[in-house]
Design a protein around this motif. Structure first.
Motif, PDB file in Angstrom:
ATOM      1  N   LEU A 202       0.669  -1.205  -0.328  1.00  0.00           N
ATOM      2  CA  LEU A 202      -0.236  -0.199  -0.845  1.00  0.00           C
ATOM      3  C   LEU A 202       1.073   1.268   0.474  1.00  0.00           C
ATOM      4  CD1 LEU A 202      -2.685  -1.397   2.070  1.00  0.00           C
ATOM      5  CD2 LEU A 202      -3.200  -1.328   0.429  1.00  0.00           C
ATOM      6  N   GLU A 203       0.346   1.815  -1.114  1.00  0.00           N
ATOM      7  CA  GLU A 203       1.447   3.086  -1.356  1.00  0.00           C
ATOM      8  C   GLU A 203       1.338   4.273  -0.592  1.00  0.00           C
ATOM      9  OE1 GLU A 203       5.096   4.510  -1.795  1.00  0.00           O
ATOM     10  OE2 GLU A 203       4.410   3.714  -3.959  1.00  0.00           O
ATOM     11  N   GLY A 204       2.358   5.374  -0.232  1.00  0.00           N
ATOM     12  CA  GLY A 204       2.191   6.302   0.612  1.00  0.00           C
ATOM     13  C   GLY A 204       1.114   7.546  -0.069  1.00  0.00           C
ATOM     14  N   GLY A 205       0.696   8.954   0.525  1.00  0.00           N
ATOM     15  CA  GLY A 205      -0.070   9.546  -0.262  1.00  0.00           C
ATOM     16  C   GLY A 205      -0.809  10.570   0.850  1.00  0.00           C
TER      17      GLY A 205
ATOM     18  N   LEU B  64       2.518  -4.201   3.895  1.00  0.00           N
ATOM     19  CA  LEU B  64       3.614  -3.581   3.458  1.00  0.00           C
ATOM     20  C   LEU B  64       2.620  -2.202   3.249  1.00  0.00           C
ATOM     21  CD1 LEU B  64       6.666  -3.002   4.300  1.00  0.00           C
ATOM     22  CD2 LEU B  64       6.533  -2.931   1.394  1.00  0.00           C
ATOM     23  N   GLY B  65       2.872  -1.267   4.306  1.00  0.00           N
ATOM     24  CA  GLY B  65       2.213   0.188   4.055  1.00  0.00           C
ATOM     25  C   GLY B  65       3.141   1.191   4.708  1.00  0.00           C
TER      26      GLY B  65
ATOM     27  N   LEU C 194       3.924  -4.925   7.778  1.00  0.00           N
ATOM     28  CA  LEU C 194       4.845  -4.027   7.574  1.00  0.00           C
ATOM     29  C   LEU C 194       4.845  -2.153   7.381  1.00  0.00           C
ATOM     30  CD1 LEU C 194       7.004  -6.708   5.752  1.00  0.00           C
ATOM     31  CD2 LEU C 194       6.553  -6.888   8.648  1.00  0.00           C
ATOM     32  N   ILE C 195       4.595  -1.770   8.678  1.00  0.00           N
ATOM     33  CA  ILE C 195       4.645  -0.197   8.568  1.00  0.00           C
ATOM     34  C   ILE C 195       5.906  -0.043   8.029  1.00  0.00           C
ATOM     35  CG2 ILE C 195       3.793   1.782   9.125  1.00  0.00           C
ATOM     36  CD1 ILE C 195       1.108  -0.148  10.341  1.00  0.00           C
ATOM     37  N   THR C 196       6.088   1.392   7.085  1.00  0.00           N
ATOM     38  CA  THR C 196       6.791   2.100   7.434  1.00  0.00           C
ATOM     39  C   THR C 196       7.035   3.398   7.162  1.00  0.00           C
ATOM     40  OG1 THR C 196       7.359   2.229   5.503  1.00  0.00           O
ATOM     41  CG2 THR C 196       8.470   0.625   6.285  1.00  0.00           C
ATOM     42  N   GLY C 197       7.458   4.375   8.160  1.00  0.00           N
ATOM     43  CA  GLY C 197       7.036   5.785   8.153  1.00  0.00           C
ATOM     44  C   GLY C 197       6.087   5.922   8.382  1.00  0.00           C
ATOM     45  N   GLY C 198       4.251   4.897   8.609  1.00  0.00           N
ATOM     46  CA  GLY C 198       3.410   5.197   8.737  1.00  0.00           C
ATOM     47  C   GLY C 198       2.537   4.719  10.254  1.00  0.00           C
TER      48      GLY C 198
END
Length: 432
Positions: A53-56, A140-141, A164-168
């Motif tokens: 799941l991409e950022g935005g 993966l978000g 799994l979460i990165t910067g979110g």
């Protein structure tokens, strides 16, 4: 389905139809696009699924070539789905060209109310059942994708194998005002760090802003570059190489012409590419609604809160001798005046800013009782997502382990190659 190859991987296009409004499953349907990626040697293997799941909000999934960034690590053991969230990429679009098909601004705003994390997660659940036969998958978000993953844990944990979460990691209860009240000091720190690295940029930025104050500047494509719009280039400072990119942009701003100094064509072209919302208008339309949870309107929170930080006022900076402060990930009413991709949507944006019936996104009780393994990378002093908010949420979610690092900025999962994803998988599995 169409399959094709890139170095090291086989790609397959998928299209899914889902309800626009998941509370009305027999009503209008929209199309979603997903790109399956599998290692070339494992096309027929029985692999678990990972959905990215991409950022935005408002960005389609990143278009990788082969095994770039984290994708090479992921395809060692997963069949990956790069999902274009509703309204983005190759999914049914939502922009100035298509939204008038809905009717006027009120109908457009009502339509866009179905484009937050709650709808995205329900899309994922329909897609998961189709692709996995009902088996749970790994999410993966990145950034806003992490917001969606947190909502996923709140509403449909049975569909999740690992998160799994990165910067979110979002705040579970902070209204938009508090999000931006925490953001402006972080942005100022990033700008000050940039000027410490490139002190020559202090005068360059002041000179450009002064020129824009005195000369109406229309960029290619019709974007009006005001001093405030120029300040918003500070959004670059949240990525690992953003300070360097901003420096190289500023150093070639002016050329000599027969009528005096002018902003170069090259500078204008690069600025337009950095600032235009033509490719991601939902980012501007929904940026504040992603924080709304039924406690009144967002009412242009970033604009209102900015008044509490007068050091960001370009006019005051130019009247004195201090540095011009760039701004960051904030959306303002003037965005819908200067950008031709947004101008036709100004009234729609006003209606979204006035909306009060946004449902809650997070269930604190369910998150506290969570048993799905969760690993989250929290980037120290992340410009886009407040570290204190993220850590408070980390303490509130069961079975969640954090990795706090200042080695990377907000784009760490991409900039690190396989390292961030490796670390998160090890944390989630109890191997680190």
């Amino acid at each position: 389905m169409t399959s094709y190859r890139q170095p090291g991987v086989v790609l397959t296009d998928h299209r899914f139809t889902v309800p626009l409004d998941h509370t009305d499953p027999s009503g209008e349907r929209i199309e979603l696009y997903g790109r399956e990626v599998v290692a070339a040697g494992q096309v027929g293997a029985d692999l678990p699924w990972l959905v990215y799941l991409e950022g935005g909000p408002g960005f389609g999934a990143r278009r990788f070539v082969g095994t770039q960034a984290w994708l090479g690590r992921a395809v060692r053991e997963f069949r990956v789905l790069l999902l274009d969230q509703r309204g983005t990429g190759r999914s049914t679009p939502a922009n100035r060209q298509t939204l008038p098909l809905r009717g006027g601004p009120r109908a457009q705003a009502d339509h866009l109310a179905h484009f937050r994390a709650d709808s995205i997660v329900r899309d994922c659940e329909l897609i998961r059942r189709r692709l996995t036969g009902g088996a749970p998958w790994t999410v993966l978000g990145q950034s806003f994708g992490g917001f969606c993953a947190t909502h996923y844990l709140s509403t449909a944990p049975g569909g999740l194998r690992t998160v799994l979460i990165t910067g979110g990691l979002p705040s579970l209860d902070a209204p938009a005002d508090d999000v931006y009240r925490a953001a402006y000091p972080r942005v100022q720190r990033k700008v000050e760090a940039h000027y410490a690295r490139y002190p020559q940029d202090v005068e360059r930025a002041r000179r450009i802003a002064a020129h824009l104050t005195e000369h109406r500047t229309v960029l290619p494509g019709g974007y009006v570059l005001t001093p405030e719009a120029f300040q918003s280039l500070g959004i670059l400072l949240g990525s690992g190489d953003g300070s360097h990119r901003l420096h190289y942009l500023l150093e070639n701003a002016f050329v000599r012409t027969p009528t005096g100094p002018a902003l170069s064509d090259g500078f204008q072209e690069e600025v337009h590419a950095a600032l235009s919302f033509a490719g991601h208008p939902l980012y501007a339309l929904l940026h504040e609604p992603i924080y709304a949870q039924g406690r009144g309107p967002t009412a242009w929170a970033a604009e209102r809160v900015r008044a509490e930080f007068p050091q960001f006022d370009a006019g005051k900076a130019l009247a004195g001798d201090g540095p011009l402060l760039f701004t960051g990930e904030t959306i303002h009413p003037w965005h819908f005046d200067v950008d031709p991709a947004l101008r036709p949507l100004r009234e729609t944006a006003e209606l979204l800013a006035a909306r009060t019936d946004w449902p809650a996104l997070y269930d604190a009780g369910r998150l506290a009782a969570n048993t799905v393994p969760v690993a989250a990378a929290v980037y120290h002093d992340d410009m886009y997502v407040d570290t204190a908010h993220s850590l408070a949420t980390a303490r509130a979610v069961g079975s969640l382990r954090t990795w706090v690092t200042d080695e990377y900025e907000h784009d760490g999962v991409r900039a690190s190659g396989h390292r961030v994803l490796d670390r998160l998988l090890a944390l989630a599995r109890g191997e680190a």
